[in-house]
Enzyme design. Sequence first.
Site, PDB file in Angstrom:
ATOM      1  N   SER A  39      -6.505   0.400  10.327  1.00 59.89           N
ATOM      2  CA  SER A  39      -7.047  -0.803   9.687  1.00 59.89           C
ATOM      3  C   SER A  39      -8.543  -0.897   9.963  1.00 59.89           C
ATOM      4  CB  SER A  39      -6.347  -2.043  10.260  1.00 59.89           C
ATOM      5  OG  SER A  39      -7.077  -3.204   9.914  1.00 59.89           O
ATOM      6  N   PRO A  69      -7.882   0.566   5.715  1.00 61.98           N
ATOM      7  CA  PRO A  69      -8.191  -0.379   4.628  1.00 61.98           C
ATOM      8  C   PRO A  69      -8.792  -1.675   5.166  1.00 61.98           C
ATOM      9  CG  PRO A  69      -5.839   0.275   4.650  1.00 61.98           C
ATOM     10  CD  PRO A  69      -6.432   0.667   5.965  1.00 61.98           C
ATOM     11  N   ILE A 112       0.832  -1.203   0.000  1.00 65.51           N
ATOM     12  CA  ILE A 112       0.000   0.000   0.000  1.00 65.51           C
ATOM     13  C   ILE A 112       0.867   1.254   0.000  1.00 65.51           C
ATOM     14  CG2 ILE A 112      -1.677   1.305   1.373  1.00 65.51           C
ATOM     15  CD1 ILE A 112      -2.784  -1.443   2.349  1.00 65.51           C
ATOM     16  N   ASP A 160      11.995   3.334   4.084  1.00 65.87           N
ATOM     17  CA  ASP A 160      11.710   1.946   4.447  1.00 65.87           C
ATOM     18  C   ASP A 160      12.956   1.338   5.068  1.00 65.87           C
ATOM     19  OD1 ASP A 160      10.736  -0.905   4.304  1.00 65.87           O
ATOM     20  OD2 ASP A 160       9.148   0.030   3.137  1.00 65.87           O
ATOM     21  N   LYS A 201      -3.453  -0.739  15.920  1.00 63.00           N
ATOM     22  CA  LYS A 201      -4.150   0.099  14.934  1.00 63.00           C
ATOM     23  C   LYS A 201      -5.247   0.937  15.599  1.00 63.00           C
ATOM     24  CE  LYS A 201      -1.652  -0.782  11.434  1.00 63.00           C
ATOM     25  NZ  LYS A 201      -0.890   0.300  10.769  1.00 63.00           N
ATOM     26  N   TYR A 251      -1.871  -6.635  16.790  1.00 62.89           N
ATOM     27  CA  TYR A 251      -1.958  -5.772  15.617  1.00 62.89           C
ATOM     28  C   TYR A 251      -3.165  -4.839  15.703  1.00 62.89           C
ATOM     29  CZ  TYR A 251      -2.786  -4.400  10.778  1.00 62.89           C
ATOM     30  OH  TYR A 251      -3.021  -3.678   9.633  1.00 62.89           O
ATOM     31  N   CYS A 311      15.394   3.858   6.489  1.00 69.97           N
ATOM     32  CA  CYS A 311      15.047   4.457   7.781  1.00 69.97           C
ATOM     33  C   CYS A 311      14.292   3.422   8.604  1.00 69.97           C
ATOM     34  CB  CYS A 311      14.160   5.684   7.534  1.00 69.97           C
ATOM     35  SG  CYS A 311      13.442   6.411   9.016  1.00 69.97           S
TER      36      CYS A 311
HETATM   37  N1  LIG Z   1      -2.675  -5.198   3.478  1.00 68.84           N
HETATM   38  C1  LIG Z   1      -3.766  -5.127   4.221  1.00 68.84           C
HETATM   39  O1  LIG Z   1      -4.689  -5.967   4.120  1.00 68.84           O
HETATM   40  C2  LIG Z   1      -3.934  -4.032   5.232  1.00 68.84           C
HETATM   41  C3  LIG Z   1      -5.207  -3.871   5.831  1.00 68.84           C
HETATM   42  C4  LIG Z   1      -5.383  -2.865   6.762  1.00 68.84           C
HETATM   43  C5  LIG Z   1      -4.344  -2.015   7.082  1.00 68.84           C
HETATM   44  N2  LIG Z   1      -3.130  -2.164   6.476  1.00 68.84           N
HETATM   45  C6  LIG Z   1      -2.074  -1.230   6.862  1.00 68.84           C
HETATM   46  O2  LIG Z   1      -1.589  -0.570   5.703  1.00 68.84           O
HETATM   47  C7  LIG Z   1      -0.179  -0.377   5.838  1.00 68.84           C
HETATM   48  C8  LIG Z   1       0.535  -1.065   4.691  1.00 68.84           C
HETATM   49  O3  LIG Z   1       0.131  -2.401   4.627  1.00 68.84           O
HETATM   50  P1  LIG Z   1       0.861  -3.429   3.634  1.00 68.84           P
HETATM   51  O4  LIG Z   1       0.042  -4.652   3.633  1.00 68.84           O
HETATM   52  O5  LIG Z   1       1.205  -2.741   2.371  1.00 68.84           O
HETATM   53  O6  LIG Z   1       2.176  -3.709   4.508  1.00 68.84           O
HETATM   54  P2  LIG Z   1       3.478  -4.556   4.168  1.00 68.84           P
HETATM   55  O7  LIG Z   1       3.748  -5.400   5.365  1.00 68.84           O
HETATM   56  O8  LIG Z   1       3.371  -5.227   2.844  1.00 68.84           O
HETATM   57  O9  LIG Z   1       4.582  -3.414   4.049  1.00 68.84           O
HETATM   58  C9  LIG Z   1       4.948  -2.693   5.162  1.00 68.84           C
HETATM   59  C10 LIG Z   1       6.226  -1.944   4.824  1.00 68.84           C
HETATM   60  O10 LIG Z   1       6.659  -1.297   6.025  1.00 68.84           O
HETATM   61  C11 LIG Z   1       8.039  -1.503   6.151  1.00 68.84           C
HETATM   62  N3  LIG Z   1       8.436  -1.449   7.554  1.00 68.84           N
HETATM   63  C12 LIG Z   1       8.070  -2.299   8.549  1.00 68.84           C
HETATM   64  N4  LIG Z   1       8.676  -1.947   9.682  1.00 68.84           N
HETATM   65  C13 LIG Z   1       9.446  -0.861   9.397  1.00 68.84           C
HETATM   66  C14 LIG Z   1      10.319  -0.054  10.154  1.00 68.84           C
HETATM   67  N5  LIG Z   1      10.537  -0.274  11.470  1.00 68.84           N
HETATM   68  N6  LIG Z   1      10.930   0.996   9.557  1.00 68.84           N
HETATM   69  C15 LIG Z   1      10.724   1.233   8.224  1.00 68.84           C
HETATM   70  N7  LIG Z   1       9.909   0.504   7.458  1.00 68.84           N
HETATM   71  C16 LIG Z   1       9.282  -0.545   8.040  1.00 68.84           C
HETATM   72  C17 LIG Z   1       8.301  -2.871   5.543  1.00 68.84           C
HETATM   73  O11 LIG Z   1       9.677  -3.025   5.177  1.00 68.84           O
HETATM   74  C18 LIG Z   1       7.355  -2.871   4.358  1.00 68.84           C
HETATM   75  O12 LIG Z   1       7.969  -2.346   3.200  1.00 68.84           O
HETATM   76  C19 LIG Z   1       0.215  -0.918   7.202  1.00 68.84           C
HETATM   77  O13 LIG Z   1       0.192   0.135   8.151  1.00 68.84           O
HETATM   78  C20 LIG Z   1      -0.891  -1.915   7.486  1.00 68.84           C
HETATM   79  O14 LIG Z   1      -1.052  -2.140   8.867  1.00 68.84           O
HETATM   80  C21 LIG Z   1      -2.908  -3.155   5.558  1.00 68.84           C
END
Ligand SMILES: NC(=O)c1ccc[n+]([C@@H]2O[C@H](COP(=O)([O-])OP(=O)(O)OC[C@H]3O[C@@H](n4cnc5c(N)ncnc54)[C@H](O)[C@@H]3O)[C@@H](O)[C@H]2O)c1
Length: 263
Positions: free
Chosen positions: A154, A197, A35, A54, A171, A167, A71
């Site tokens: 979330s 989302p 996302i 990231d 959130k 988790y 980062c």
């Molecule tokens: N995918 C879903 O179904 C979903 C649903 C609801 C909410 N979300 C939220 O949306 C956001 C993105 O979700 P996603 O599924 O794309 O996540 P993902 O896990 O695919 O990607 C998360 C990214 O954050 C980076 N990251 C994690 N810890 C880090 C740190 N300490 N420092 C820097 N970077 C760090 C990871 O390297 C990764 O690139 C998140 O906040 C997630 O909680 C996702």
Amino acid sequence: MWSVIDQSPIFFSLTEATMHLDGKVALVTGAATGIGEALALGLAGQGATVVGADLSWAKSPETSEMLRVECDVADPDSVRACVADVERRYGRIDILVNDAAMSSNLTPKPFEEISAKEWTQVLTVNTLSPFLMSQAVVPGMRARKWGRIINLTSATIFTSQPSLLHYISSKGAVASLTRSLAHELGADGITVNAIAPGLVMTDNMENNEAYTAEVRGQAIAAQIIPNPLQTKDLVGVCLFLVSDGAGMMTGQVVAVDGGTAVH
Ligand SMILES: NC(=O)c1ccc[n+]([C@@H]2O[C@H](COP(=O)([O-])OP(=O)(O)OC[C@H]3O[C@@H](n4cnc5c(N)ncnc54)[C@H](O)[C@@H]3O)[C@@H](O)[C@H]2O)c1
């Protein structure tokens, strides 16, 4: 009396709602994938200068659309250095998207099986990052009397899904942080909103064995609009929230979940 359209207040508010972001600088955390990557590319597509932050970019193909910085968003020194670097390069940060989180790498499990260490790690990364990042970027936004902060929470905070207690608690905290921070920054022209989302099958989620066809089917069955959510479905609301037209909208949690949580 009818007034001519280009002098009406409505005309001007519609103009402000357009989403051209030329001249704006956006910092998007978690932009290496999923996302965060979609939001970063969406902002760049509207003309913003985008920096993605990231932990690692090793698996992410090079793109000319954003500058990539390493980062750790849960480490105060790393966050300070990252923000200082972006401000040195571009002179400002107008838009902050706090997307990075421990998310797709988590295995759902009964709450008795979540260790204190795991709980602390998830809560720490997921709540410290928007807090630290906001602390670091707000002085510049305040000085310019304009800023947009978007946090990723979330839709599970509305639907109370089991088996991800750490988790979902994190959130919930992000939603509360969003609302409270909005109060502290509103007078400075800075809005703080959150996007919630529903289940989005990103590449990382595809690799998580917990999200079986059955689980995905259940998520879609709970939606009013029965289509699988994709990362691109989050982009429109993000672009709206960072626009001038959304300047009077703050402290809100906007669900983009196909209508699962109707509130
Ligand atoms: N995918 C879903 O179904 C979903 C649903 C609801 C909410 N979300 C939220 O949306 C956001 C993105 O979700 P996603 O599924 O794309 O996540 P993902 O896990 O695919 O990607 C998360 C990214 O954050 C980076 N990251 C994690 N810890 C880090 C740190 N300490 N420092 C820097 N970077 C760090 C990871 O390297 C990764 O690139 C998140 O906040 C997630 O909680 C996702």
